[in-house]
Write a protein that holds these residues in place. Structure first.
Motif, short mmCIF file in Angstrom:
data_model
loop_
_atom_site.label_atom_id
_atom_site.label_comp_id
_atom_site.label_asym_id
_atom_site.label_seq_id
_atom_site.Cartn_x
_atom_site.Cartn_y
_atom_site.Cartn_z
N ILE A 108 0.83 -1.22 0.00
CA ILE A 108 0.00 0.00 0.00
C ILE A 108 0.87 1.27 0.00
O ILE A 108 0.49 2.29 -0.56
CB ILE A 108 -0.95 0.00 1.24
CG1 ILE A 108 -1.79 -1.28 1.29
CG2 ILE A 108 -1.84 1.23 1.27
CD1 ILE A 108 -2.94 -1.38 0.35
N GLU A 109 2.06 1.17 0.61
CA GLU A 109 2.93 2.34 0.70
C GLU A 109 3.35 2.86 -0.68
O GLU A 109 3.78 4.00 -0.82
CB GLU A 109 4.21 2.03 1.50
CG GLU A 109 4.02 2.01 3.00
CD GLU A 109 3.39 0.72 3.50
OE1 GLU A 109 3.21 -0.21 2.69
OE2 GLU A 109 3.05 0.65 4.70
N LYS A 113 -5.79 1.46 3.44
CA LYS A 113 -5.46 0.73 4.68
C LYS A 113 -6.69 0.48 5.54
O LYS A 113 -6.76 -0.48 6.29
CB LYS A 113 -4.40 1.49 5.47
CG LYS A 113 -3.00 1.35 4.88
CD LYS A 113 -1.97 2.06 5.72
CE LYS A 113 -0.58 1.92 5.07
NZ LYS A 113 0.44 2.71 5.75
N GLN A 168 -3.56 6.10 0.35
CA GLN A 168 -3.10 5.13 1.35
C GLN A 168 -4.00 5.00 2.59
O GLN A 168 -4.33 3.88 3.00
CB GLN A 168 -1.67 5.43 1.76
CG GLN A 168 -0.67 5.08 0.67
CD GLN A 168 0.76 5.37 1.08
OE1 GLN A 168 1.10 5.34 2.26
NE2 GLN A 168 1.61 5.67 0.09
#
Lengths: 267, 326
Positions: free
Chosen positions: A198-199, A210, A206
């Motif tokens: 995801i980063e 998340k 993001q």
């Protein structure tokens, strides 16, 4: 240790795990697929890391990235065909066989799913980690990494099961649930961070990604294994538990309505 | 005598969509139409009807899977669709086309799991399992994966699995479908033994007249969701059609004869098969005519097979079918 009503679901999981050792041929073919995927991504990430000149991308080194990939791929490839099974049980009337027993059908399916997935995941992960170790060597794995994985993974599997079960229940209303299942699985792969952590998504996306359940199923457990972070782990567990609560309520409500629609014709 | 199963004006309707696209309409289909009946504990009942007659729907209401649209039912004192979790501990069911055995595991593993699901005391479970293994002659394949068993072995294991938790009522939905003659007979014998020796109430649906004759004492026929006949199997066979089959072998070419109420079913050289409508003509009258036609070498009188009786009943309008208490 457990009261009898829970023991039977543990036995269902155990029986399912035993039953799935009969599928070693199928597991073998998945392992070959896993090997090919890991090799392709090894080459891709090698190029990416060397082109950018970075030692870390998204907080992960090349070795960690490959280990991350081995875990996410193992999670995705271990997923049982829950929605298809529920769909078939509803359409063929096989549901009747379960309903005449002192069982909760959703919990029966959960036990069955967890047993099957445990066997597949352990086999996939063993082979996946062996391969990435050969490709990029070991990474620093702590007791905390293992504990975090062991804690996050069952919750991830339960969350994934609930979503799949809900799709399967769609068979009570829809002609075909395959489309829904495909959309769900592809979204899980892309937004769940199966290929890219995801980063590496744009910054503005993001926090949303998340918070979505997809990341709690794939990204979270894998990330906590290769780069454990207690603060992130707390957030992950909170997301997973919240997801399980919300999906359980949905499953309960939809299943109650669906049970009233059982037709079960043709014997 | 206590009743194991009681139905009172039980009715089930479904809404089905007909037509295509925007012209789709909802149509109500009556699957079970106000059926009332009682089955005593320990009785063996065949529940018979053509495809779509409402047999399976009735069984699914009696096992608590479906909720009726109207009417009431009790199985062992429980209202099935309201008290399913309690009822499931006292009933067993075998759906011939659906398996409860784990396909990739031996029957032993399914038995073990069922023992846990029904929460049977371990000692009691072991005794019951061993009893079933012995009675169903399962020793030699108990540890063989289900996928490697013959259909006959699998069905025996299915029935044994459904008896593990000491059910008082056993619902059998076409249990012998697809079985060969020997496997079929073995399974019928086992079900009959269990009914007679253990007092198990058996509620059987089947298209096979042999199953009905071997297993059941009473036959209930439904058609178009309605009960059309409820009588003992022997009475149905003896009286219902009011016809007999006469097979005759002559010593010489018989002179042709014709009797009102007698139909030639088939004939070959010096032999013929006749169907006699006993409402129109007495059997002894027919025999006298036969003896006049030529010297007789052999003669047999049979009831028509149950299959023909049932087929005949299916084809009758409801009003013309008699029903009696058993």
């Amino acid at each position: 240790m457990f009261n009898s009503s829970w023991t039977k679901y543990l036995w269902i999981a155990w029986t399912s795990a035993k039953s799935n050792t009969a599928y070693l041929g199928e597991v073998g073919s998945r392992v070959i697929f896993l090997g090919v995927i890991l090799y392709i991504f090894l080459r891709l990430w090698q190029v990416t890391y060397s082109e950018t000149g970075a030692s870390e991308l998204g907080g992960l080194s090349l070795a960690q990235m490959l280990w991350y990939l081995a875990v996410t791929e193992s999670i995705i490839l271990s997923g049982p065909r829950v929605s298809q099974t529920v769909d078939q049980d509803v359409r063929t009337g096989q549901l009747a066989v379960h309903l005449i027993k002192p069982l909760s059908y959703p919990l029966y399916c959960l036990g069955n799913c967890l047993g099957e997935r445990s066997v597949r995941f352990v086999l996939n992960l063993s082979v996946g980690l062996l391969m990435v170790t050969c490709f990029v060597g070991p990474i620093h794995i702590t007791l905390q990494s293992v504990l975090f994985l062991l804690l996050a993974l069952p919750l991830a599997f339960i969350l994934d099961f609930l979503a799949n079960f809900l799709i399967g229940l769609g068979a009570f209303w829809l002609e075909d649930t395959t489309g829904l299942m495909l959309i769900y699985s592809r979204i899980t792969m892309v937004l769940g961070g199966m290929l890219i952590p995801i980063e590496l998504f744009p910054d503005y996306m993001q926090p949303y990604l998340k918070a979505l359940p997809f990341a709690s199923i794939v990204y979270g457990p894998a990330r906590m294994f290769v780069a454990p972070d207690p603060a992130q782990m707390t957030g992950l567990l909170a997301n997973q538990l919240m997801g399980i609560l919300v999906f359980s309520i949905f499953v309960y409500a939809v299943y109650r309505v669906a049970a009233g629609r059982i037709f079960a014709n043709g014997g | 005598m206590k009743h194991a199963v009681e139905l009172e004006e039980l009715r089930k309707t479904f809404v089905v969509k007909t037509g295509k696209g925007l012209k789709r309409e909802n149509k109500e289909v009556v699957a079970v139409d106000s059926i009332s009946l009682k089955v005593e504990e320990g009785q063996s009942v065949a529940f018979v009807g053509p495809n779509g007659a409402g047999k399976s729907t009735t069984i699914k209401m009696l096992t608590g899977i479906l909720t009726p649209s109207a009417g009431s039912a009790r199985v062992l004192g429980y209202v099935p669709w309201k008290e399913r979790s309690k009822l499931t501990r006292s009933i067993g069911a075998v759906f011939g086309q659906r398996s409860q055995l784990w396909y990739h595991l031996p029957p032993r593993d399914t038995f073990e799991l069922l023992g846990r699901i029904y929460n049977i005391d371990r000692k009691r479970f072991a005794e019951r399992r061993d009893q079933l293994i012995e009675r169903f002659a399962m020793n030699e394949y108990l540890d063989t994966q289900v996928r490697k068993l013959s259909l006959g072995q699998r069905m025996r294991a299915e029935v044994a699995a459904s008896l593990l938790h000491f059910p008082r009522v056993l619902f059998l939905d076409e249990p012998t479908i697809g079985l060969d003659v020997i496997a079929r007979q073995e399974l019928r014998d086992l079900i009959r033994e269990w009914n007679q020796e253990e007092g198990l109430t058996v509620f059987l649906t089947s298209h096979d007249a042999g199953d009905i004759e071997s297993v059941a004492k009473r036959v209930i026929i439904i058609n178009h969701g309605q009960l059309v006949l409820d009588d003992s199997v022997s009475k149905v066979k003896r009286h219902y059609l009011g016809s007999k089959l006469l097979s005759v072998k002559f010593r010489a070419e018989p002179t042709p004869f014709s009797i009102d109420g007698v139909e030639l079913v088939k004939s070959s050289y010096h032999a013929m098969k006749l169907e006699v409508d006993t409402d129109k003509v007495e059997i002894d009258t027919v025999i006298k005519e036969i003896l006049k036609a030529a010297p007789v070498a052999d003669i047999t009188i049979e009831n028509p097979p149950l299959e023909s009786v049932i087929a005949h009943i299916y084809s009758q309008p409801k009003e013309s079918v008699q029903s009696s208490d058993v």
